[in-house]
Design an enzyme around this catalytic site. Structure first.
Site, PDB file in Angstrom:
ATOM      1  N   ASP A   1       7.192 -12.571   0.867  1.00  0.00           N
ATOM      2  CA  ASP A   1       7.805 -12.477  -0.468  1.00  0.00           C
ATOM      3  C   ASP A   1       8.930 -13.496  -0.631  1.00  0.00           C
ATOM      4  OD1 ASP A   1       9.384 -11.053   1.340  1.00  0.00           O
ATOM      5  OD2 ASP A   1       9.597  -9.266   0.084  1.00  0.00           O
TER       6      ASP A   1
ATOM      7  N   ASP B   1       0.811  -1.219   0.000  1.00  0.00           N
ATOM      8  CA  ASP B   1       0.000   0.000   0.000  1.00  0.00           C
ATOM      9  C   ASP B   1       0.849   1.276   0.000  1.00  0.00           C
ATOM     10  OD1 ASP B   1       0.940  -0.086   2.560  1.00  0.00           O
ATOM     11  OD2 ASP B   1      -1.016  -0.295   3.531  1.00  0.00           O
TER      12      ASP B   1
HETATM   13  N1  UDP Z   1       1.337  -4.422   6.726  1.00  0.00           N
HETATM   14  C1  UDP Z   1       0.408  -5.310   7.215  1.00  0.00           C
HETATM   15  N2  UDP Z   1       0.263  -5.438   8.573  1.00  0.00           N
HETATM   16  C2  UDP Z   1       1.004  -4.711   9.433  1.00  0.00           C
HETATM   17  C3  UDP Z   1       1.957  -3.798   8.926  1.00  0.00           C
HETATM   18  C4  UDP Z   1       2.116  -3.682   7.566  1.00  0.00           C
HETATM   19  O1  UDP Z   1      -0.281  -5.961   6.442  1.00  0.00           O
HETATM   20  O2  UDP Z   1       0.830  -4.860  10.627  1.00  0.00           O
HETATM   21  C5  UDP Z   1       1.491  -4.260   5.285  1.00  0.00           C
HETATM   22  C6  UDP Z   1       1.455  -2.814   4.844  1.00  0.00           C
HETATM   23  O3  UDP Z   1       0.132  -2.398   4.650  1.00  0.00           O
HETATM   24  C7  UDP Z   1       2.298  -2.836   3.599  1.00  0.00           C
HETATM   25  C8  UDP Z   1       3.304  -3.934   3.880  1.00  0.00           C
HETATM   26  O4  UDP Z   1       2.753  -4.750   4.903  1.00  0.00           O
HETATM   27  O5  UDP Z   1       1.532  -3.188   2.462  1.00  0.00           O
HETATM   28  C9  UDP Z   1       4.652  -3.387   4.311  1.00  0.00           C
HETATM   29  O6  UDP Z   1       4.469  -2.576   5.431  1.00  0.00           O
HETATM   30  P1  UDP Z   1       5.337  -1.262   5.701  1.00  0.00           P
HETATM   31  O7  UDP Z   1       5.421  -0.461   4.432  1.00  0.00           O
HETATM   32  O8  UDP Z   1       4.749  -0.552   6.888  1.00  0.00           O
HETATM   33  O9  UDP Z   1       6.739  -1.820   6.144  1.00  0.00           O
HETATM   34  P2  UDP Z   1       8.061  -2.199   5.340  1.00  0.00           P
HETATM   35  O10 UDP Z   1       8.160  -3.688   5.459  1.00  0.00           O
HETATM   36  O11 UDP Z   1       7.908  -1.752   3.922  1.00  0.00           O
HETATM   37  O12 UDP Z   1       9.126  -1.475   6.046  1.00  0.00           O
END
Ligand code: UDP
Ligand code: MN
Length: 280
Positions: free
Chosen positions: A194, A102
């Site tokens: 992933d 998102d």
């Molecule tokens: N996400 C989720 N649950 C959570 C936190 C994040 O599903 O509790 C999803 C979030 O909506 C996004 C993805 O996981 O699509 C990655 O989250 P974020 O960008 O906050 O963290 P990143 O891993 O990129 O640092």
């Protein structure tokens, strides 16, 4: 003369786009998507979240899917969502499955153009790794405790940059990954969603990842993407680091206060005819 029918050209209707989100991000992340690229793929894009939300159900024309997965940012919860995304794609009957986070801006016509270069009846795993060498893990499967466990190596496409799977490949993955089995594999290798995807495709099915440079996650510095190339990029992202500094695309356009993630500015650069874009 009769026109000949083009052999299986890919159009937007052939694509199932999933966006992983969570209840905590509905208000902070979904509006930037809904006012920009979602407008170009309203019927193809589905949001996978962890709560019923009547407000966003309306805003997305009923495209919010409550996965009933936990709303925490742990491996189990994320694999649970990916598992539901995969199953919904299989159900959809579409030719291509494309996953995004998102915090991705998706250049919809460019995504469709990418997919048009590949045959969905063949096995395709399209995306971009964020590490320079294949991931190396100790293989737990099939090694009796007495035997030395073997290392395995595989590539995986970074979920935060987006990736796509052809229907043919997804069908081959079904026996090991559908109906929630994706979660069991994630549990077994104890790695994120992933990475689990890469493990299933590259290690279990022996189908290679095809690297597509135009997918971008915020693990890359966004400022290095030049606006002359925007039309050719498939996805963009944004993030804020521990020092509160933004990693965002460098583009003129709307005020940073109004468009901190730069989605509207990217969108108006690519599609200047949108109603809210400044007239030039
Ligand atoms: N996400 C989720 N649950 C959570 C936190 C994040 O599903 O509790 C999803 C979030 O909506 C996004 C993805 O996981 O699509 C990655 O989250 P974020 O960008 O906050 O963290 P990143 O891993 O990129 O640092
Ligand atoms: Mn992110």
């Amino acid at each position: 003369a009769t026109a000949t029918v083009a052999p299986s050209g890919t159009t937007l209707t052939d694509v199932f786009i999933s966006v992983k989100t969570t209840r905590h991000y509905h208000y902070s992340r979904l509006p930037a998507i809904l006012t920009t690229w979602f407008q170009l793929a309203k019927n193809q894009t589905w949001f996978f979240t962890d709560k019923d939300d009547a407000v966003f159900q309306t805003k997305t024309n009923g495209h919010m899917i409550n996965t009933n997965c936990s709303s925490s940012h742990n491996r189990k919860a994320l694999c649970c969502k990916m598992s539901v995304e995969f199953d919904k794609f299989l159900e959809s009957g579409k030719k291509w499955f494309c996953h995004f986070d998102d915090d991705n801006y998706v250049n919809v016509p460019r995504l469709v153009k990418l997919l048009d270069d590949y045959d969905p009846r063949e096995d395709w795993y399209l995306g971009k790794p964020s590490i320079r060498a294949p991931l190396e893990i100790v293989n737990r499967e099939g090694n009796p405790p007495s035997k030395k466990s073997l290392k395995i190596r595989f590539w995986f496409a970074t979920g935060g940059a987006g990736f796509c799977l052809s229907r043919a490949l997804a069908l081959k993955m079904m026996p090991v990954a559908s109906g929630g089995k994706f979660i069991s594999i994630g549990d077994k290798i104890r790695l994120p969603d992933d990475v689990t995807m890469g493990y299933i495709i590259e290690h279990l099915l022996k189908k290679p990842l095809t690297v597509v440079e135009q997918f971008h996650s915020h693990l890359e510095p966004m400022k290095f993407l030049h606006k002359e190339t925007f039309h050719d990029q498939i996805s963009f992202s944004f993030s804020k680091n521990a020092k509160d500094e933004w990693n965002i695309v460098k583009i003129d356009g709307f005020d940073l206060k109004y468009d901190p993630k730069r989605f509207k500015s990217i969108h108006c650069y690519l599609f200047p005819y949108f109603s809210y874009c400044p007239r030039r």
